[in-house]
Design an enzyme around this catalytic site. Structure first.
Site, short mmCIF file in Angstrom:
data_model
loop_
_atom_site.label_atom_id
_atom_site.label_comp_id
_atom_site.label_asym_id
_atom_site.label_seq_id
_atom_site.Cartn_x
_atom_site.Cartn_y
_atom_site.Cartn_z
N SER A 221 -3.21 -7.93 3.06
CA SER A 221 -3.32 -7.70 4.51
C SER A 221 -3.71 -8.99 5.23
O SER A 221 -3.22 -9.26 6.33
CB SER A 221 -4.36 -6.62 4.77
OG SER A 221 -3.94 -5.42 4.17
N LYS B 43 -15.85 -6.96 5.33
CA LYS B 43 -14.79 -7.71 6.02
C LYS B 43 -14.89 -7.49 7.52
O LYS B 43 -15.33 -6.43 7.97
CB LYS B 43 -13.43 -7.22 5.51
CG LYS B 43 -13.20 -7.52 4.04
CD LYS B 43 -11.88 -6.98 3.57
CE LYS B 43 -11.62 -7.36 2.13
NZ LYS B 43 -10.38 -6.77 1.61
N ARG C 204 -1.95 -5.72 -8.35
CA ARG C 204 -0.79 -6.54 -8.01
C ARG C 204 -0.52 -7.61 -9.06
O ARG C 204 0.60 -7.96 -9.34
CB ARG C 204 -1.01 -7.24 -6.66
CG ARG C 204 -1.01 -6.31 -5.47
CD ARG C 204 -1.65 -6.96 -4.28
NE ARG C 204 -3.03 -7.31 -4.55
CZ ARG C 204 -3.81 -8.02 -3.76
NH1 ARG C 204 -3.33 -8.49 -2.64
NH2 ARG C 204 -5.07 -8.27 -4.08
N HIS D 60 0.85 -1.21 0.00
CA HIS D 60 0.00 0.00 0.00
C HIS D 60 0.88 1.25 0.00
O HIS D 60 0.60 2.21 -0.71
CB HIS D 60 -0.89 0.04 1.25
CG HIS D 60 -1.92 -1.02 1.34
ND1 HIS D 60 -2.06 -1.85 2.43
CD2 HIS D 60 -2.91 -1.39 0.47
CE1 HIS D 60 -3.08 -2.68 2.24
NE2 HIS D 60 -3.60 -2.44 1.05
N1 COA Z 1 -0.23 -4.04 -1.68
C1 COA Z 1 -0.62 -4.95 -0.79
N2 COA Z 1 -1.88 -5.40 -0.70
C2 COA Z 1 -2.75 -4.87 -1.52
C3 COA Z 1 -2.43 -3.90 -2.48
C4 COA Z 1 -1.09 -3.49 -2.54
N3 COA Z 1 -0.65 -2.58 -3.41
N4 COA Z 1 -3.52 -3.57 -3.17
C5 COA Z 1 -4.51 -4.32 -2.67
N5 COA Z 1 -4.05 -5.10 -1.67
C6 COA Z 1 -4.79 -6.10 -0.92
C7 COA Z 1 -5.29 -5.60 0.40
O1 COA Z 1 -4.31 -5.83 1.39
C8 COA Z 1 -6.52 -6.43 0.60
O2 COA Z 1 -6.14 -7.66 1.15
P1 COA Z 1 -7.14 -8.53 2.05
O3 COA Z 1 -8.33 -8.84 1.20
O4 COA Z 1 -6.31 -9.69 2.37
O5 COA Z 1 -7.48 -7.69 3.25
C9 COA Z 1 -7.02 -6.69 -0.83
O6 COA Z 1 -5.93 -6.45 -1.66
C10 COA Z 1 -8.08 -5.78 -1.35
O7 COA Z 1 -8.45 -4.91 -0.39
P2 COA Z 1 -8.56 -3.34 -0.46
O8 COA Z 1 -7.66 -2.70 -1.43
O9 COA Z 1 -8.48 -2.88 0.93
O10 COA Z 1 -9.95 -3.20 -1.07
P3 COA Z 1 -11.26 -3.83 -0.57
O11 COA Z 1 -11.66 -4.81 -1.61
O12 COA Z 1 -11.20 -4.29 0.85
O13 COA Z 1 -12.19 -2.56 -0.54
C11 COA Z 1 -13.23 -0.60 -1.45
C12 COA Z 1 -12.46 -1.88 -1.68
C13 COA Z 1 -13.19 -0.11 -0.02
C14 COA Z 1 -12.58 0.43 -2.32
C15 COA Z 1 -14.68 -0.87 -1.92
O14 COA Z 1 -15.23 -1.95 -1.20
C16 COA Z 1 -15.56 0.34 -1.75
O15 COA Z 1 -15.48 1.28 -2.51
N6 COA Z 1 -16.43 0.33 -0.73
C17 COA Z 1 -17.36 1.43 -0.45
C18 COA Z 1 -18.79 1.09 -0.87
C19 COA Z 1 -18.97 1.27 -2.35
O16 COA Z 1 -18.88 2.35 -2.89
N7 COA Z 1 -19.27 0.15 -3.01
C20 COA Z 1 -19.42 0.12 -4.45
C21 COA Z 1 -18.08 -0.09 -5.09
S1 COA Z 1 -18.24 -0.39 -6.80
#
Ligand code: COA
Length: 163
Positions: free
Chosen positions: A132, A45, A94, A21
């Site tokens: 994560s 989550k 990634r 991140h």
């Molecule tokens: N390095 C390390 N890990 C990374 C990464 C990077 N560069 N990029 C993504 N990841 C990992 C994260 O650690 C996470 O791992 P985990 O699933 O093991 O916890 C995973 O990839 C994806 O998680 P994250 O990037 O935190 O996204 P998410 O899928 O949890 O959440 C939101 C995405 C919050 C952007 C999305 O759910 C959202 O917009 N929510 C708000 C409600 C909404 O508007 N919904 C409609 C969306 S279309």
């Protein structure tokens, strides 16, 4: 390169923030006038860390980057972006396997609000295997995560695991 006068949002769960991140945040901070790191608090989550601890960790490990803001949000990301006057959503890719999920999310966000553009930054190859949840699992089983998360996060993981 001159930074564009555009506010960008980098949303995620950050449970916890990792070096992957941080790589994306550092790159985004060179491209945009301001980057808002937005912690999603209504994610489906079940987080290990409270939203305040996640915010504290992000604050500490990004303290040397000047043009960022850290915040929490609930509700639709596009609504939050609009409130913050942000025109761009940044997401890290990634591996190819991230693309389909990210592509659908970008299209959904665009259909919700045409004025907001999603941009993808390619994660550093050192972190393509990183997530994560893997960090949480390895740390809770006593594995070494020192090449995956900043030292401050290691301390918070230890504290949490010993609770
Ligand atoms: N390095 C390390 N890990 C990374 C990464 C990077 N560069 N990029 C993504 N990841 C990992 C994260 O650690 C996470 O791992 P985990 O699933 O093991 O916890 C995973 O990839 C994806 O998680 P994250 O990037 O935190 O996204 P998410 O899928 O949890 O959440 C939101 C995405 C919050 C952007 C999305 O759910 C959202 O917009 N929510 C708000 C409600 C909404 O508007 N919904 C409609 C969306 S279309």
């Amino acid at each position: 390169m001159e930074r564009k006068k555009i506010i960008a949002i980098y949303p995620g769960s950050f449970d916890p923030i990792t070096l992957g991140h941080l790589d994306i945040i550092t790159r985004a901070s060179t491209l945009f006038e301001k980057v808002i790191i937005a912690i999603a608090v209504n994610s489906e989550k079940n987080p290990m860390f409270s939203k305040d601890t996640r915010l504290k960790m992000i604050k500490e490990v990004t303290k040397n980057i000047e043009n960022i803001e850290i915040d929490k949000f609930s509700g639709l990301l596009v609504d939050y972006a609009k409130n913050k006057n942000a025109k761009v959503i940044v997401r890290g890719i990634r591996a190819l396997s991230d693309y389909e999920y990210e592509f659908n999310m970008a299209l959904m966000n665009r259909s919700l609000d045409e004025s907001i553009t999603t941009t993808f930054l390619v994660a550093h190859q050192k972190y393509t295997h990183l997530s994560s949840s893997l960090v949480r699992e390895v740390a809770s089983l006593g594995g070494n995560v020192s090449n995956l998360v900043p030292p401050f996060v290691i301390e918070e993981l230890k504290r949490k695991i010993n609770e």
